[in-house]
Design a protein around this motif. Structure first.
Motif, PDB file in Angstrom:
ATOM      1  N   SER A   1       2.636  16.678  -1.825  1.00  0.00           N
ATOM      2  CA  SER A   1       4.058  16.554  -2.124  1.00  0.00           C
ATOM      3  C   SER A   1       4.674  15.608  -1.094  1.00  0.00           C
ATOM      4  O   SER A   1       4.546  15.840   0.109  1.00  0.00           O
TER       5      SER A   1
ATOM      6  N   GLN B   1       8.209  13.764   0.144  1.00  0.00           N
ATOM      7  CA  GLN B   1       9.616  14.106  -0.015  1.00  0.00           C
ATOM      8  C   GLN B   1      10.514  13.240   0.862  1.00  0.00           C
ATOM      9  O   GLN B   1      10.157  12.899   1.994  1.00  0.00           O
ATOM     10  N   TRP B   2      11.678  12.927   0.304  1.00  0.00           N
ATOM     11  CA  TRP B   2      12.715  12.185   1.018  1.00  0.00           C
ATOM     12  C   TRP B   2      14.058  12.882   0.855  1.00  0.00           C
ATOM     13  O   TRP B   2      14.297  13.571  -0.143  1.00  0.00           O
TER      14      TRP B   2
ATOM     15  N   TYR C   1       6.354  13.605  -6.184  1.00  0.00           N
ATOM     16  CA  TYR C   1       7.390  12.884  -5.444  1.00  0.00           C
ATOM     17  C   TYR C   1       8.718  13.615  -5.632  1.00  0.00           C
ATOM     18  O   TYR C   1       9.154  13.840  -6.771  1.00  0.00           O
ATOM     19  N   VAL C   2       9.338  14.000  -4.526  1.00  0.00           N
ATOM     20  CA  VAL C   2      10.573  14.784  -4.567  1.00  0.00           C
ATOM     21  C   VAL C   2      11.645  14.057  -3.771  1.00  0.00           C
ATOM     22  O   VAL C   2      11.405  13.658  -2.619  1.00  0.00           O
TER      23      VAL C   2
ATOM     24  N   ARG D   1      17.210  18.527   3.130  1.00  0.00           N
ATOM     25  CA  ARG D   1      15.763  18.568   3.381  1.00  0.00           C
ATOM     26  C   ARG D   1      15.173  19.893   2.890  1.00  0.00           C
ATOM     27  O   ARG D   1      14.109  19.920   2.267  1.00  0.00           O
TER      28      ARG D   1
ATOM     29  N   GLY E   1      14.736  20.084  -0.917  1.00  0.00           N
ATOM     30  CA  GLY E   1      13.514  19.430  -1.346  1.00  0.00           C
ATOM     31  C   GLY E   1      12.284  20.262  -1.039  1.00  0.00           C
ATOM     32  O   GLY E   1      11.374  20.379  -1.873  1.00  0.00           O
TER      33      GLY E   1
ATOM     34  N   THR F   1       8.318  22.261  -3.197  1.00  0.00           N
ATOM     35  CA  THR F   1       6.992  21.799  -2.795  1.00  0.00           C
ATOM     36  C   THR F   1       5.893  22.453  -3.617  1.00  0.00           C
ATOM     37  O   THR F   1       5.714  23.668  -3.580  1.00  0.00           O
TER      38      THR F   1
ATOM     39  N   LEU G   1       6.893  14.681   4.821  1.00  0.00           N
ATOM     40  CA  LEU G   1       8.338  14.561   4.952  1.00  0.00           C
ATOM     41  C   LEU G   1       8.634  13.156   5.445  1.00  0.00           C
ATOM     42  O   LEU G   1       8.271  12.788   6.561  1.00  0.00           O
TER      43      LEU G   1
END
Length: 321
Positions: free
Chosen positions: A81, A83-84, A111-112, A143, A146, A150, A157
């Motif tokens: 996973s 993440q942004w 992609y998150v 954060r 998101g 997961t 991250l």
């Protein structure tokens, strides 16, 4: 797939094949054709389903971070996973996603994006899970929103300033196979006195910088979410690294094929604001960890350590380039 016409089913099957072959532009086009036919395709583990589009349905709405449903209680069904948090400059994140897609190596990658801008979720494309958050959501809360989504066994991250230029997944998975490592990434920092922080590009460090932090999903569950009082990103990476280290996980620098571009948030924030917010965040970190000399790789000797009333100027020697 109740009552879906054969033609729509065929479009959905073609879209699934396009996604499987990483042709996301074609998948997006097919999704739009399905929508034009009055149907919505919903992706599910192992396949998809079709449901009638409700043309009178309300448009997507921006949610509260605290209301985002968590899947952390479910078994992971993806390899990675990534993440942004998007507070602007979506093109930076799109650049990074393109780099990751080019180097997935057969992995299943989620992609998150926790997006606090007014950009419509559909603009991100077909294979991106967008957590669309209400205006004013702080960085820490975004954060965490998101993180709740997961599904990957390995979690990256990310900051939008970092662009992968090769396969970062294989090296990170190899390092995280060592259960003694809690968090890793290409940019680390060390401190001897819990006040001055300096860059370190190899070995075990005191914290991994938030440009790219990689963890196992079970480490995220054990360490918990980010402190949501970090409404500005600065120092949140140090605080979270220390929490991971407090769970007996080392922080380790990993040499990775990445390019670090300009940090847009840093350079587009007024110097007075970023200094004030950074200082406030650092004090929040220090209030929790000021006496945790046991967590440092190389702490000062006990008789040289600052006392509490030396409160508490700090320096972090990076330039957010």
């Amino acid at each position: 797939m109740p009552d879906a016409p054969d033609g729509v089913v065929r479009l959905a099957e073609q879209r699934a094949a396009a996604r499987a072959s990483k042709d996301f532009a074609k998948a997006d086009t097919l999704r739009d054709r399905i929508a034009d036919s009055g149907w919505t395709v919903v992706d599910e583990p192992g396949g998809f389903r079709l449901q009638r589009a409700n043309i009178e349905a309300d448009p997507p709405v921006r949610g509260r971070a605290g209301d985002i449903a968590s899947v952390l209680g479910d078994k992971p069904d993806m390899d990675v996973s990534v993440q942004w948090v998007c507070e602007g400059w979506h093109e930076d994140i799109e650049r990074a996603i393109a780099g990751f897609r080019a180097n997935e190596g057969g992995r299943s990658v989620q992609y998150v994006i926790a997006d606090v801008t007014d950009r419509k979720p559909s603009a991100w494309g077909d294979d991106v899970e967008v957590v669309w958050l209400e205006e004013g959501t702080g960085w820490g809360a975004a954060r965490n929103a998101g993180l709740k989504r997961t599904r990957g066994r390995t979690v990256l991250l990310m900051d939008g300033s970092v662009e992968p230029t090769g396969d970062v997944f294989a090296r990170l998975e190899s390092v995280l196979a060592d259960t003694g490592v809690g968090v890793c990434g290409p940019f680390g920092i060390v401190t001897h006195d819990l006040r001055q922080f300096d860059e370190a590009r190899a070995g075990d460090v005191d914290a991994i910088e938030g440009y790219l932090m990689a963890l196992r999903r079970d480490t995220v569950i054990a360490a918990g979410f980010f402190d949501e009082k970090f409404r500005w990103y600065r120092t949140a990476d140090i605080e979270y690294s220390f929490r991971v280290r407090d769970h007996d996980g080392r922080a380790t620098v990993v040499d990775l094929p990445v390019t670090k571009h300009e940090h847009r948030m840093w350079f587009n924030t007024e110097p007075e604001d970023r200094a004030r917010w950074s200082k406030r965040n650092f004090y929040r970190f220090l209030d929790r960890f000021r006496d945790r000399w046991d967590l440092l790789v190389d702490p000062l000797p006990e008789d040289e350590r600052p006392h509490h009333h030396h409160h508490d100027e700090h320096d972090r020697n990076d330039d957010e380039s």
